[in-house]
Design a protein around this motif. Structure first.
Motif, PDB file in Angstrom:
ATOM      1  N   HIS A 210       0.863  -1.180   0.000  1.00 55.44           N
ATOM      2  CA  HIS A 210       0.000   0.000   0.000  1.00 55.44           C
ATOM      3  C   HIS A 210       0.897   1.227   0.000  1.00 55.44           C
ATOM      4  N   THR A 211       0.556   2.221  -0.791  1.00 53.43           N
ATOM      5  CA  THR A 211       1.309   3.473  -0.777  1.00 53.43           C
ATOM      6  C   THR A 211       0.371   4.626  -0.451  1.00 53.43           C
ATOM      7  N   GLU A 212       0.867   5.543   0.350  1.00 56.64           N
ATOM      8  CA  GLU A 212       0.069   6.700   0.763  1.00 56.64           C
ATOM      9  C   GLU A 212      -0.113   7.685  -0.386  1.00 56.64           C
ATOM     10  N   SER A 213       0.892   7.804  -1.264  1.00 54.06           N
ATOM     11  CA  SER A 213       0.830   8.797  -2.339  1.00 54.06           C
ATOM     12  C   SER A 213      -0.362   8.554  -3.263  1.00 54.06           C
ATOM     13  N   THR A 214      -0.661   7.296  -3.554  1.00 51.31           N
ATOM     14  CA  THR A 214      -1.817   6.990  -4.409  1.00 51.31           C
ATOM     15  C   THR A 214      -2.997   6.473  -3.602  1.00 51.31           C
ATOM     16  N   ASP A 215      -2.763   6.189  -2.316  1.00 59.02           N
ATOM     17  CA  ASP A 215      -3.775   5.614  -1.420  1.00 59.02           C
ATOM     18  C   ASP A 215      -4.431   4.388  -2.043  1.00 59.02           C
TER      19      ASP A 215
END
Length: 144
Positions: free
Chosen positions: A96-101
């Motif tokens: 999971h990445t926060e930048s693309t959520d």
């Protein structure tokens, strides 16, 4: 209450609220006998295992990415007690990445590791879209 009355579970299990005391005693005895070898074994138990792990990255205190791994593995000791310990495991991982959520694709992760005395090491690999990302670690563990 009729001792034969109970609740029928959808998976075909008949749940009876009143158990026969003799049945409880037999089940307790069987459970105690099954656990007895664990009392005499060492701290480590060789064999198969399942490990579910969630991790996250927080540079400067802010969440940036994370992953969830579900691996199946096997661990043991080669040779006599105190010999070389080893493990091998693998399974799916999702990131999971926060930048693309967003959650990424499901990839595969694998580990091979070993230890001797207080020294240990591990190699890992995770599939990526076009390649494999490798990792390694080594260390010394002191116990007090």
């Amino acid at each position: 209450m009729d001792p034969m009355s109970g609740i029928y579970h959808p998976q075909g299990i008949f749940l009876c609220p009143m158990r026969d005391t003799k049945t409880k005693m037999i089940k307790t005895t069987i459970a105690a006998l099954a656990a007895t070898p664990l009392l005499f074994s060492g701290a480590a138990f060789a064999g198969p295992y399942v490990n579910i792990e969630a991790s996250g990255s927080y540079p400067d205190g802010a969440y940036t990415s994370g992953s969830i791994e579900t691996v199946v593995g096997y661990e043991g000791t080669a040779g006599a007690e105190g010999g070389i310990g080893y493990y091998v495991s693998g399974g799916p991982v999702v990131t999971h990445t926060e930048s693309t959520d967003e959650f990424g694709d499901v990839e595969f992760i694998g580990y091979v590791g070993g230890s001797y005395d207080k020294f240990y090491g591990e190699l890992s690999a995770v599939t990526n879209v076009d390649d494999v990302d490798w990792g390694a670690k080594a260390g010394v563990k002191f116990t007090f």
